[in-house]
Design an enzyme around this catalytic site. Structure first.
Site, mmCIF file in Angstrom:
data_model
loop_
_atom_site.group_PDB
_atom_site.id
_atom_site.type_symbol
_atom_site.label_atom_id
_atom_site.label_comp_id
_atom_site.label_asym_id
_atom_site.label_seq_id
_atom_site.Cartn_x
_atom_site.Cartn_y
_atom_site.Cartn_z
ATOM 1 N N TYR A 93 5.085 -6.759 17.247
ATOM 2 C CA TYR A 93 5.217 -5.814 16.124
ATOM 3 C C TYR A 93 5.795 -4.481 16.621
ATOM 4 C CZ TYR A 93 3.814 -2.405 12.571
ATOM 5 O OH TYR A 93 3.808 -1.381 11.645
ATOM 6 N N PHE B 232 0.828 -1.211 0.000
ATOM 7 C CA PHE B 232 0.000 0.000 0.000
ATOM 8 C C PHE B 232 0.866 1.267 0.000
ATOM 9 C CE2 PHE B 232 -1.841 2.808 3.500
ATOM 10 C CZ PHE B 232 -2.389 3.725 2.620
ATOM 11 N N ILE B 233 1.638 1.470 1.063
ATOM 12 C CA ILE B 233 2.411 2.715 1.178
ATOM 13 C C ILE B 233 3.506 2.753 0.106
ATOM 14 C CG2 ILE B 233 3.956 4.059 2.675
ATOM 15 C CD1 ILE B 233 2.249 3.058 5.062
ATOM 16 N N ASP C 248 13.405 -11.217 -1.006
ATOM 17 C CA ASP C 248 13.145 -11.144 0.436
ATOM 18 C C ASP C 248 14.255 -10.336 1.109
ATOM 19 O OD1 ASP C 248 12.692 -11.687 3.135
ATOM 20 O OD2 ASP C 248 12.155 -13.785 2.758
ATOM 21 N N ARG D 174 -7.754 7.228 17.044
ATOM 22 C CA ARG D 174 -6.584 7.086 16.179
ATOM 23 C C ARG D 174 -6.309 8.415 15.487
ATOM 24 N NH1 ARG D 174 -6.463 3.235 18.711
ATOM 25 N NH2 ARG D 174 -6.488 1.034 18.159
ATOM 26 N N ASN E 25 -2.059 6.112 11.738
ATOM 27 C CA ASN E 25 -2.911 5.222 10.927
ATOM 28 C C ASN E 25 -3.064 5.742 9.505
ATOM 29 O OD1 ASN E 25 -3.558 4.627 13.829
ATOM 30 N ND2 ASN E 25 -4.600 2.960 12.769
ATOM 31 N N ASP F 229 10.362 -6.476 -3.323
ATOM 32 C CA ASP F 229 9.175 -6.926 -2.595
ATOM 33 C C ASP F 229 9.033 -8.431 -2.785
ATOM 34 O OD1 ASP F 229 6.323 -7.361 -1.819
ATOM 35 O OD2 ASP F 229 6.292 -5.173 -1.749
ATOM 36 N N SER G 237 6.500 3.001 13.457
ATOM 37 C CA SER G 237 5.059 2.974 13.709
ATOM 38 C C SER G 237 4.733 3.589 15.067
ATOM 39 C CB SER G 237 4.605 1.521 13.699
ATOM 40 O OG SER G 237 3.311 1.408 14.236
HETATM 41 P P1 NAD Z 1 1.723 -3.592 3.088
HETATM 42 O O1 NAD Z 1 1.537 -4.966 3.634
HETATM 43 O O2 NAD Z 1 0.772 -3.121 2.056
HETATM 44 O O3 NAD Z 1 3.196 -3.391 2.563
HETATM 45 C C1 NAD Z 1 4.306 -4.120 3.046
HETATM 46 C C2 NAD Z 1 5.051 -4.663 1.832
HETATM 47 O O4 NAD Z 1 6.240 -5.313 2.267
HETATM 48 C C3 NAD Z 1 4.224 -5.692 1.056
HETATM 49 O O5 NAD Z 1 4.227 -5.365 -0.318
HETATM 50 C C4 NAD Z 1 4.952 -7.006 1.318
HETATM 51 O O6 NAD Z 1 4.793 -7.926 0.266
HETATM 52 C C5 NAD Z 1 6.375 -6.532 1.532
HETATM 53 N N1 NAD Z 1 7.176 -7.446 2.348
HETATM 54 C C6 NAD Z 1 6.829 -8.019 3.539
HETATM 55 N N2 NAD Z 1 7.819 -8.811 3.991
HETATM 56 C C7 NAD Z 1 8.822 -8.724 3.076
HETATM 57 C C8 NAD Z 1 10.113 -9.309 2.975
HETATM 58 N N3 NAD Z 1 10.563 -10.149 3.912
HETATM 59 N N4 NAD Z 1 10.885 -8.994 1.911
HETATM 60 C C9 NAD Z 1 10.432 -8.149 0.937
HETATM 61 N N5 NAD Z 1 9.212 -7.568 0.981
HETATM 62 C C10 NAD Z 1 8.419 -7.851 2.038
HETATM 63 O O7 NAD Z 1 1.690 -2.611 4.354
HETATM 64 P P2 NAD Z 1 1.812 -1.012 4.427
HETATM 65 O O8 NAD Z 1 0.648 -0.557 5.199
HETATM 66 O O9 NAD Z 1 2.084 -0.447 3.098
HETATM 67 O O10 NAD Z 1 3.092 -0.850 5.360
HETATM 68 C C11 NAD Z 1 4.332 -0.313 4.904
HETATM 69 C C12 NAD Z 1 5.208 0.003 6.103
HETATM 70 O O11 NAD Z 1 4.581 0.996 6.913
HETATM 71 C C13 NAD Z 1 5.476 -1.181 7.022
HETATM 72 O O12 NAD Z 1 6.804 -1.105 7.479
HETATM 73 C C14 NAD Z 1 4.509 -0.957 8.177
HETATM 74 O O13 NAD Z 1 4.951 -1.573 9.363
HETATM 75 C C15 NAD Z 1 4.524 0.540 8.262
HETATM 76 N N6 NAD Z 1 3.333 1.135 8.906
HETATM 77 C C16 NAD Z 1 2.145 1.148 8.254
HETATM 78 C C17 NAD Z 1 1.053 1.757 8.862
HETATM 79 C C18 NAD Z 1 -0.295 1.838 8.179
HETATM 80 O O14 NAD Z 1 -1.193 2.468 8.745
HETATM 81 N N7 NAD Z 1 -0.486 1.277 7.007
HETATM 82 C C19 NAD Z 1 1.181 2.318 10.147
HETATM 83 C C20 NAD Z 1 2.416 2.254 10.787
HETATM 84 C C21 NAD Z 1 3.495 1.689 10.139
#
Ligand code: NAD
Length: 342
Positions: A165, A26-27, A77, A233, A194, A46, A141
């Site tokens: 986490y 997503f991000i 990975d 949140r 969030n 990814d 986070s």
């Molecule tokens: P997401 O699951 O959409 O994105 C995470 C990506 O990382 C995925 O595309 C996944 O396939 C990839 N990934 C996971 N493990 C991997 C590995 N071992 N090797 C390579 N790629 C791997 O989640 P997101 O919401 O986009 O989160 C992105 C980051 O932001 C994360 O670090 C998450 O902890 C952090 N975060 C997100 C939020 C939120 O509200 N979405 C809040 C706080 C922190």
């Protein structure tokens, strides 16, 4: 001109090479899109564990073919140091987003969580250092704060994470600070609150509240609220998070390196209020949503009760200024889900 605008103009005239880990998520995919729109060279790493190739494909489509010739994708990975090292070679900036992202899953499988969020993180930190990357921006986070009742959250508070986490995100921050002090690395941690917006996955057992609720309401189902709904949140639209990443990567403020910054909007919204805001936004987009009421279920283990960011530090050090409010962001997101949840 704002600092963000200044940086974007500079990037447009002098393109750089970026590595976005988790770029199919997503991000990450939203970061990739903005960078391509700025004419940057972008590498994505990814493993597609929670991200989707379709997210990258959509970015390519939305950005236009010409700009996406600048994009390379590696299915790999971060647990492999060799993969991380080969991708960091020749990179100016890293935006490290890849992680095990689910709080409930971290409670079920703390070892898997540690493998990605500590071992994988350290691989990326080390690879970036060895390749001479200019700035290593990484996703932390608000989960690092845990259930400390003091609000708003400021970065100098001592965190007491209540999930594996949250703990691993705190460990990653500490590794980054240590790399800065002993090796002179230039990491910057962003404590996202969030985040919501296009391409956030509404499916799966661990989906975040906004996409889950929007998708349920669009299909006429009642969303579930865990607890009484008075938990709060700091919801933050993805465009604000993209801004924070680009500002952090390109900062010339030496005092920002080795530090962490809250990235939210500095406003808290209860889940009950959120439900009302989503309904209002849906009505503004012309949808008829009078039926479903939320169903209340028992609170979930590891969930934080209240959360609100103090964003003064990001404002002062990086020039961060959220530009999209929660309501505006909800309306944009609903339009996206309407077009894409087929
Ligand atoms: P997401 O699951 O959409 O994105 C995470 C990506 O990382 C995925 O595309 C996944 O396939 C990839 N990934 C996971 N493990 C991997 C590995 N071992 N090797 C390579 N790629 C791997 O989640 P997101 O919401 O986009 O989160 C992105 C980051 O932001 C994360 O670090 C998450 O902890 C952090 N975060 C997100 C939020 C939120 O509200 N979405 C809040 C706080 C922190």
């Amino acid at each position: 001109m704002s600092r963000y605008q200044e940086i974007k103009e500079k990037l447009l005239s002098t393109p750089r090479t970026w590595l976005v880990t988790g770029g199919a998520g997503f991000i990450g995919s939203n970061l990739v899109k903005s960078l391509l729109q700025l004419g940057q060279y972008v590498r994505v790493l990814d493993d597609l564990s929670t991200g989707y190739w379709e997210n990258v494909a959509q970015v390519i489509k939305e950005t236009g073919h010409q700009k996406t010739e600048n994009l390379t994708f590696r299915n790999g990975d971060i647990y492999s140091l060799e993969t991380c090292s080969s991708l960091c070679e020749g990179v100016d900036y890293v935006l490290h987003q890849a992680a095990q992202v689910s709080v409930p899953l971290s409670m079920e499988d703390p070892l898997l969580n540690n493998r990605t969020n500590v071992d994988g993180f350290l691989n990326m930190l080390a690879a970036a250092r060895n390749s001479g990357v200019k700035t290593f921006v990484f996703a932390s986070s608000c989960a690092v704060y845990g259930n400390d009742p003091e609000l708003p959250k400021t970065e100098d508070m001592k965190g007491f994470p209540v999930s594996p986490y949250g703990l691993t995100k705190l460990m990653a921050e500490q590794y980054a600070a240590l790399y800065h002090s002993i090796y002179g690395s230039r990491p910057i941690g962003l404590r996202y609150f969030n985040v919501f917006g296009p391409r956030q996955d509404p499916g799966g057992a661990y989906a975040a509240v906004i996409p889950r609720w929007i998708s349920m309401l669009l299909s006429g189902r009642s969303p579930v609220i865990y607890g009484d709904g008075e938990q709060t949140r700091d919801f933050c639209h993805i465009d604000n998070v993209v801004q924070a990443n680009i500002l952090a990567a390109c900062t010339v403020n030496e005092e920002a390196f080795g530090q962490v910054f809250n990235v939210g909007c500095g406003r808290s919204t209860s889940l009950n209020e959120l439900f009302g805001l989503i309904l209002d936004s849906m009505r503004r987009t012309g949808l008829d949503v009078n039926g479903p009421r939320p169903i209340h279920e028992a609170p979930r283990e590891g969930d934080i009760i209240h959360s609100k960011a103090d964003i003064t530090k990001a404002r002062t050090f990086l020039g961060y200024e959220p530009q999209v409010s929660v309501s505006q962001g909800l309306e944009r997101s609903i339009r996206w889900y309407l077009d894409n949840l087929k």
